[in-house]
Design an enzyme around this catalytic site. Sequence first.
Site, PDB file in Angstrom:
ATOM      1  N   LYS A  70      50.792  57.622  41.867  1.00  0.00           N
ATOM      2  CA  LYS A  70      50.160  58.804  40.441  1.00  0.00           C
ATOM      3  C   LYS A  70      49.364  59.373  40.679  1.00  0.00           C
ATOM      4  O   LYS A  70      50.132  60.856  40.318  1.00  0.00           O
ATOM      5  CB  LYS A  70      49.688  57.617  39.175  1.00  0.00           C
ATOM      6  N   THR A  72      49.300  61.164  43.782  1.00  0.00           N
ATOM      7  CA  THR A  72      49.671  61.860  45.009  1.00  0.00           C
ATOM      8  C   THR A  72      50.344  62.467  44.604  1.00  0.00           C
ATOM      9  O   THR A  72      50.468  63.905  44.300  1.00  0.00           O
ATOM     10  CB  THR A  72      50.370  60.732  45.396  1.00  0.00           C
ATOM     11  N   ARG A  93      40.801  61.678  37.954  1.00  0.00           N
ATOM     12  CA  ARG A  93      40.073  60.594  37.142  1.00  0.00           C
ATOM     13  C   ARG A  93      39.017  60.651  38.457  1.00  0.00           C
ATOM     14  O   ARG A  93      39.455  60.681  40.378  1.00  0.00           O
ATOM     15  CB  ARG A  93      40.198  58.960  37.416  1.00  0.00           C
ATOM     16  N   LYS A 104      41.880  47.722  47.697  1.00  0.00           N
ATOM     17  CA  LYS A 104      42.680  49.077  47.038  1.00  0.00           C
ATOM     18  C   LYS A 104      42.161  49.966  47.890  1.00  0.00           C
ATOM     19  O   LYS A 104      43.159  50.613  48.324  1.00  0.00           O
ATOM     20  CB  LYS A 104      41.524  49.376  46.277  1.00  0.00           C
ATOM     21  N   ALA A 272      41.118  51.422  32.393  1.00  0.00           N
ATOM     22  CA  ALA A 272      42.676  51.699  31.693  1.00  0.00           C
ATOM     23  C   ALA A 272      43.008  50.070  30.396  1.00  0.00           C
ATOM     24  O   ALA A 272      43.559  50.325  30.222  1.00  0.00           O
ATOM     25  CB  ALA A 272      43.825  51.838  32.440  1.00  0.00           C
ATOM     26  N   PHE A 300      47.166  53.183  34.809  1.00  0.00           N
ATOM     27  CA  PHE A 300      47.948  52.433  34.744  1.00  0.00           C
ATOM     28  C   PHE A 300      49.909  52.676  34.697  1.00  0.00           C
ATOM     29  O   PHE A 300      49.554  54.096  34.794  1.00  0.00           O
ATOM     30  CB  PHE A 300      48.405  50.883  33.698  1.00  0.00           C
ATOM     31  N   PHE A 381      60.392  57.373  49.415  1.00  0.00           N
ATOM     32  CA  PHE A 381      59.891  56.728  50.881  1.00  0.00           C
ATOM     33  C   PHE A 381      61.078  57.163  51.255  1.00  0.00           C
ATOM     34  O   PHE A 381      62.029  56.607  51.323  1.00  0.00           O
ATOM     35  CB  PHE A 381      59.417  54.807  49.939  1.00  0.00           C
ATOM     36  N   TRP A 409      54.235  63.078  49.301  1.00  0.00           N
ATOM     37  CA  TRP A 409      53.755  62.509  50.339  1.00  0.00           C
ATOM     38  C   TRP A 409      53.776  62.972  51.640  1.00  0.00           C
ATOM     39  O   TRP A 409      52.781  63.164  51.995  1.00  0.00           O
ATOM     40  CB  TRP A 409      53.881  61.403  49.645  1.00  0.00           C
TER      41      TRP A 409
END
Lengths: 557, 557
Positions: A70, A72, A93, A104, A272, A300, A381, A409
């Site tokens: 998200k 990215t 954020r 993470k 969240a 999320f 991907f 990406w």
Amino acid sequence: MTDIQIAQQAAPLPIGDIAAACGIDPQYLEQYGRYKAKIDYRLLRDRADRPDGKLILVTAITPTPAGEGKTTTTVGLTDGLRKIGKNAVAALREPSLGPVFGVKGGAAGGGYAQVIPMEDINLHFTGDFHAIGAANNLLAALLDNHIQQGNALGIDCKQIVWKRCVDMNDRQLRHVIDGLGGRMQGVPREDGFDITVASEVMAVLCLASDIPDLKARLGRMIVAYTFDGRPVTAHDLKAEGAMTALLKDALKPNLVQTLEHSPALIHGGPFANIAHGCNSVTATRMALKLGDYAVTEAGFAADLGAEKFFDIKCRLSGLRPSAVVIVATVRALKYHGGVPKAELNRENLSALEKGLPNLLHHVGTIRNTFHLPCVVAINAFPTDTAEELRLVQERCRELGVNAVLSEVWAKGGEGGRDLAREVVRLCDQPRLEEFTFAYPDNTSLIYKLNSIVGRVYGGSQAVLTPAAQKQLKRLTELGFGDLPVCMAKTQYSLSDDPALPGAPRDFTVTVRSLKVSAGAGFIVAYTGDIMTMPGLPRVPAAENIDVDENGVITGLF
Amino acid sequence: MTDIQIAQQAAPLPIGDIAAACGIDPQYLEQYGRYKAKIDYRLLRDRADRPDGKLILVTAITPTPAGEGKTTTTVGLTDGLRKIGKNAVAALREPSLGPVFGVKGGAAGGGYAQVIPMEDINLHFTGDFHAIGAANNLLAALLDNHIQQGNALGIDCKQIVWKRCVDMNDRQLRHVIDGLGGRMQGVPREDGFDITVASEVMAVLCLASDIPDLKARLGRMIVAYTFDGRPVTAHDLKAEGAMTALLKDALKPNLVQTLEHSPALIHGGPFANIAHGCNSVTATRMALKLGDYAVTEAGFAADLGAEKFFDIKCRLSGLRPSAVVIVATVRALKYHGGVPKAELNRENLSALEKGLPNLLHHVGTIRNTFHLPCVVAINAFPTDTAEELRLVQERCRELGVNAVLSEVWAKGGEGGRDLAREVVRLCDQPRLEEFTFAYPDNTSLIYKLNSIVGRVYGGSQAVLTPAAQKQLKRLTELGFGDLPVCMAKTQYSLSDDPALPGAPRDFTVTVRSLKVSAGAGFIVAYTGDIMTMPGLPRVPAAENIDVDENGVITGLF
């Protein structure tokens, strides 16, 4: 190359140049090192007559271990919009410090769609979270000191609802007994710590419009109840002035840049689940004043992040979105379709077909409940096959929504041109319907809960436990019945059962307890055990982080 | 006018101008807002060949409730030196956040001898203390996580010596039991929190010469002992890399200005009892490279602050002082002479005569033990009488030391001209004796303890309790016998009895326990209960602190 290697190879511009390029006069700029700055909120006051840009929300499908991307996508879309000649500003954020050392890692985008300096952003940044922690802990110290010094307010130690916090993943502090050691060492009681981002001070900072509003909200926060059941607030402890003093700079949005020198405001980061999960209202407002397109994100998936973005952040601030981007990956959709993590690299159209309803559900919510135009961004991907992409696009088109391949990406803004063009198209097209909340103001708490479950989650209704019913009655009596609802629900399912992927139907959502965040201005509905203090894993990421003699950090990801 | 009113009326120069005026190239400057900056430590490397200025230490008589004014004198002397045409730079400690909300208030000087922006300096400043807290608490989280995940190192939970910290006066956290709540919530054990400035990380940061040294020191810190008595270090937990990443910017000294635009480096602030109580070695080194005179301070009185400045900071860093200023007030000397606080405003020559031995003792220590030239600075109060001042000057002159009236509180640098001239004279006069430590290297711990008690406190000897004798044996076996000693003693008396003012004689000092700060590089000798987590008073200063809509703070003092 790893994210940090890509970030460290970038040649950032001085932050003054970034500010100048988006029209920020130096008088509003407070530099923090060479590549970070705070922007004075007077800019908002002085620019009040400048029309706002379009507000674009980036949200996602229900998260899986396969990842979505998200942040990215938010960064890459901003860069993509600038590639096609649009004045775009990102509003993101701030990452929490704790998870950086846990599993993470950081949260500043990835690949060629990152905000920099990523090390600073992921570590202390401009100190906002430390300021929030200090304000939170000052209030806690004043509370326990009040009790120790005679407890004139009659606070019931068994009804203290204010916890201390640290910005660290530290399970050892989840449940403690403090105040031990004798008469002069405080009052023994059960207590516990949250991670800083779970503090109500964080939610308050992110919803406050200016210093007086911040101070008033802090004053309204409930820290405990008296023996006869009355709420005790931060104002009762005369705490809000000193807390605001600690937060006056933290209230100012932070300016950084993407790898491609697009301006990005990074500010605030509430949980969240027990909070609303969006960056600050001040940062979003500033992005709208600086850019013709302000691209922002929410925590999320759309059921939690987007719903709260609309029903809490937009409702309380008056912000109005123009379009929504829903991020999905083929891998994550296959995971929703039942494919185990190890086999996600293989083409599997039937699993994809089985997982697609999760995406389509979120698309439907954005379109039919909130009445907003949206685009699906397929975060590419290398293992995605042409057939898989075609299938996602086809199913989305059946709902009247375009699914666009996003290659930000791998390629940065260049890989976000198609997505940017579609976002511009959505903003430019005539609107047939008005943006609508999931529930109107002035409805009962039960109505709000049922609306979210029925119109956002796809379930049948909310079921309150007897304890929750009692709390609902009490909160209504205390005058909090008009506040919007903040659902604390698992992020792993549209339902309240984390084991239910995809798009379940005909489920109820059990609300186990209701608490008020009176400063933030919402009622938190707990649908299960919500972890507000994470732990570290067996091999913490911290073990691999290092710094060389010149201060260059390695091992941060 | 209050201190904050004076500070807010000042017209500070942009910090870039202050830096330029003392020859700091912009490449070394990292701005934090308009009036604060961090200075890159590469400056020290690049200026290695520039000869150092003269190092002036400001210390004081034994503190009383009447106050002395060490920071005020340090700031005013710097301004005074510049008034008489000397290139002077101040090197000060950063205030701790906790006491700002308690009784003590801020610590940025007073009256017309202040460093600004005083609100920022007293609140988060550039985030150094938050970084120290985060590094401290990361180590604690890694330690408890290690135990939770199987305890491969065999750590004995009853021998954990690492505490968590918060930068807050919070007595409720002094003694806690944490890790409660079941198998997945940590390991139940007794624990406690210190205030951040008491963390060994603070002492380490203040003694580290560069990033590799910082990392090595952090790695050496002992966090616990195993069941078979071996020390467990931060390095054993693979923590020092990530901790250094958190501290890499905190290691850079902070530049601000006095009310008269003199440059002041403010950096670090370890406790003066369980640690050495001086600003960072890097800041002092930088002040010596930037100024012909670097004026610095040390915690508490000369028995604690100056002794540790010499025997710990100078010994470990190679810094060498040129002259010492001992701050005294007539009021405080009368208090030492037995006058109650309410009657200090009246002339009382016999009480003054009775209290003078405290000052004369400290003068004697500086001259006879450390072999340094010194001047007494009488920090002027309006109630001081001419006869009282004459008496102090006469008694000092009998010891061959000049006592100079310092009016910097009321007049700024103008009121510090006489003091500045005397300091310059002391630095210029031929030195008959070499600066000497209170004890040489390579002496036993007992020898060091006795030297400090005998040659600095004026007592007869140190007496170790059986427990301390056992610890001494163990620390010597572990190889720490060669470290210097850091005395954790009451600041209110030259002896270990806080009720003994003046200059007691023929006392012993009881050492109750010995602990090693292996990262900082000293042995802490505890002579009594040392409070490492303060509490808030009945009416905390926090209650009066406020902010207006423009972010202007009031009520901070």
